[in-house]
Design a protein around this motif. Structure first.
Motif, mmCIF file in Angstrom:
data_model
loop_
_atom_site.group_PDB
_atom_site.id
_atom_site.type_symbol
_atom_site.label_atom_id
_atom_site.label_comp_id
_atom_site.label_asym_id
_atom_site.label_seq_id
_atom_site.Cartn_x
_atom_site.Cartn_y
_atom_site.Cartn_z
ATOM 1 N N GLU A 135 15.363 -29.841 34.404
ATOM 2 C CA GLU A 135 16.201 -29.732 33.209
ATOM 3 C C GLU A 135 17.679 -30.006 33.488
ATOM 4 O O GLU A 135 18.348 -30.668 32.705
ATOM 5 C CB GLU A 135 16.056 -28.335 32.602
ATOM 6 N N HIS A 136 18.180 -29.510 34.603
ATOM 7 C CA HIS A 136 19.615 -29.587 34.883
ATOM 8 C C HIS A 136 20.000 -30.695 35.866
ATOM 9 O O HIS A 136 21.188 -30.984 36.026
ATOM 10 C CB HIS A 136 20.118 -28.243 35.415
ATOM 11 N N GLY A 137 19.022 -31.260 36.553
ATOM 12 C CA GLY A 137 19.305 -32.321 37.502
ATOM 13 C C GLY A 137 19.885 -31.849 38.820
ATOM 14 O O GLY A 137 20.268 -32.670 39.656
ATOM 15 N N VAL A 138 19.984 -30.561 39.005
ATOM 16 C CA VAL A 138 20.486 -29.971 40.256
ATOM 17 C C VAL A 138 19.597 -28.785 40.625
ATOM 18 O O VAL A 138 18.899 -28.238 39.786
ATOM 19 C CB VAL A 138 21.955 -29.488 40.144
ATOM 20 N N ALA A 139 19.678 -28.414 41.881
ATOM 21 C CA ALA A 139 18.887 -27.270 42.341
ATOM 22 C C ALA A 139 19.434 -25.972 41.749
ATOM 23 O O ALA A 139 20.639 -25.832 41.562
ATOM 24 C CB ALA A 139 18.924 -27.200 43.858
ATOM 25 N N PRO A 140 18.559 -25.021 41.474
ATOM 26 C CA PRO A 140 19.017 -23.713 40.998
ATOM 27 C C PRO A 140 19.654 -22.935 42.144
ATOM 28 O O PRO A 140 19.543 -23.330 43.311
ATOM 29 C CB PRO A 140 17.723 -23.044 40.528
ATOM 30 N N PRO A 141 20.290 -21.813 41.838
ATOM 31 C CA PRO A 141 20.858 -20.976 42.904
ATOM 32 C C PRO A 141 19.766 -20.556 43.895
ATOM 33 O O PRO A 141 18.615 -20.334 43.499
ATOM 34 C CB PRO A 141 21.402 -19.755 42.162
ATOM 35 N N ASP A 142 20.126 -20.431 45.152
ATOM 36 C CA ASP A 142 19.161 -20.054 46.190
ATOM 37 C C ASP A 142 18.476 -18.729 45.886
ATOM 38 O O ASP A 142 17.322 -18.522 46.257
ATOM 39 C CB ASP A 142 19.847 -19.948 47.561
ATOM 40 N N ASP A 143 19.169 -17.819 45.224
ATOM 41 C CA ASP A 143 18.623 -16.494 44.945
ATOM 42 C C ASP A 143 17.749 -16.438 43.689
ATOM 43 O O ASP A 143 17.264 -15.366 43.334
ATOM 44 C CB ASP A 143 19.751 -15.470 44.838
ATOM 45 N N MET A 144 17.533 -17.567 43.043
ATOM 46 C CA MET A 144 16.624 -17.606 41.902
ATOM 47 C C MET A 144 15.197 -17.713 42.431
ATOM 48 O O MET A 144 14.858 -18.627 43.172
ATOM 49 C CB MET A 144 16.933 -18.792 41.002
ATOM 50 N N MET A 145 14.365 -16.740 42.052
ATOM 51 C CA MET A 145 12.971 -16.729 42.499
ATOM 52 C C MET A 145 12.147 -17.724 41.678
ATOM 53 O O MET A 145 12.588 -18.169 40.615
ATOM 54 C CB MET A 145 12.389 -15.322 42.346
ATOM 55 N N PRO A 146 10.966 -18.057 42.132
ATOM 56 C CA PRO A 146 10.103 -18.961 41.383
ATOM 57 C C PRO A 146 9.747 -18.467 39.982
ATOM 58 O O PRO A 146 9.360 -19.253 39.124
ATOM 59 C CB PRO A 146 8.839 -19.072 42.246
ATOM 60 N N THR A 147 9.925 -17.173 39.738
ATOM 61 C CA THR A 147 9.662 -16.608 38.416
ATOM 62 C C THR A 147 10.831 -16.784 37.463
ATOM 63 O O THR A 147 10.713 -16.531 36.270
ATOM 64 C CB THR A 147 9.362 -15.110 38.523
ATOM 65 N N GLY A 148 11.981 -17.166 38.009
ATOM 66 C CA GLY A 148 13.188 -17.322 37.214
ATOM 67 C C GLY A 148 14.130 -16.142 37.336
ATOM 68 O O GLY A 148 15.281 -16.226 36.946
ATOM 69 N N SER A 149 13.655 -15.020 37.865
ATOM 70 C CA SER A 149 14.506 -13.855 38.097
ATOM 71 C C SER A 149 15.353 -14.076 39.345
ATOM 72 O O SER A 149 15.018 -14.908 40.183
ATOM 73 C CB SER A 149 13.651 -12.606 38.291
ATOM 74 N N MET A 150 16.415 -13.299 39.466
ATOM 75 C CA MET A 150 17.274 -13.396 40.625
ATOM 76 C C MET A 150 16.917 -12.322 41.651
ATOM 77 O O MET A 150 16.567 -11.204 41.273
ATOM 78 C CB MET A 150 18.743 -13.245 40.218
ATOM 79 N N VAL A 151 17.008 -12.654 42.920
ATOM 80 C CA VAL A 151 16.783 -11.685 43.980
ATOM 81 C C VAL A 151 17.945 -10.702 43.976
ATOM 82 O O VAL A 151 19.106 -11.098 43.916
ATOM 83 C CB VAL A 151 16.720 -12.373 45.363
ATOM 84 N N ILE A 152 17.632 -9.430 43.991
ATOM 85 C CA ILE A 152 18.658 -8.392 44.029
ATOM 86 C C ILE A 152 18.525 -7.696 45.369
ATOM 87 O O ILE A 152 17.494 -7.116 45.686
ATOM 88 C CB ILE A 152 18.471 -7.390 42.878
ATOM 89 N N GLU A 153 19.566 -7.797 46.148
ATOM 90 C CA GLU A 153 19.516 -7.207 47.490
ATOM 91 C C GLU A 153 20.195 -5.864 47.517
ATOM 92 O O GLU A 153 20.990 -5.532 46.755
ATOM 93 C CB GLU A 153 20.174 -8.147 48.491
#
Length: 66
Positions: free
Chosen positions: A48-66
């Protein structure tokens, strides 16, 4: 089972492939190397955006929270 064609350039995979968190290894098994490869939200984001998503975006679309 095959691996995702984007694995070598996937920020999530490269950052979390050796992570000890069970959730990350589970997502990798299901989405990067498993049956949910075609529903990966990271792939959809890239398409959709033509660029990679943030590294912390999981395959589910949620963000990793450390």
């Amino acid at each position: 089972m095959t691996e995702c064609e984007l694995l070598s350039k996937c920020g999530f995979f490269n950052k979390y492939q050796n992570a000890k968190q069970a959730a990350c290894s589970g997502f990798i098994a299901m989405y990067c190397k498993g049956p949910k490869m075609d529903v990966c939200k990271r792939k959809a984001y890239r398409a959709e955006h033509g660029v990679a998503p943030p590294d912390d975006m999981m395959p589910t679309g949620s963000m990793v929270i450390e």
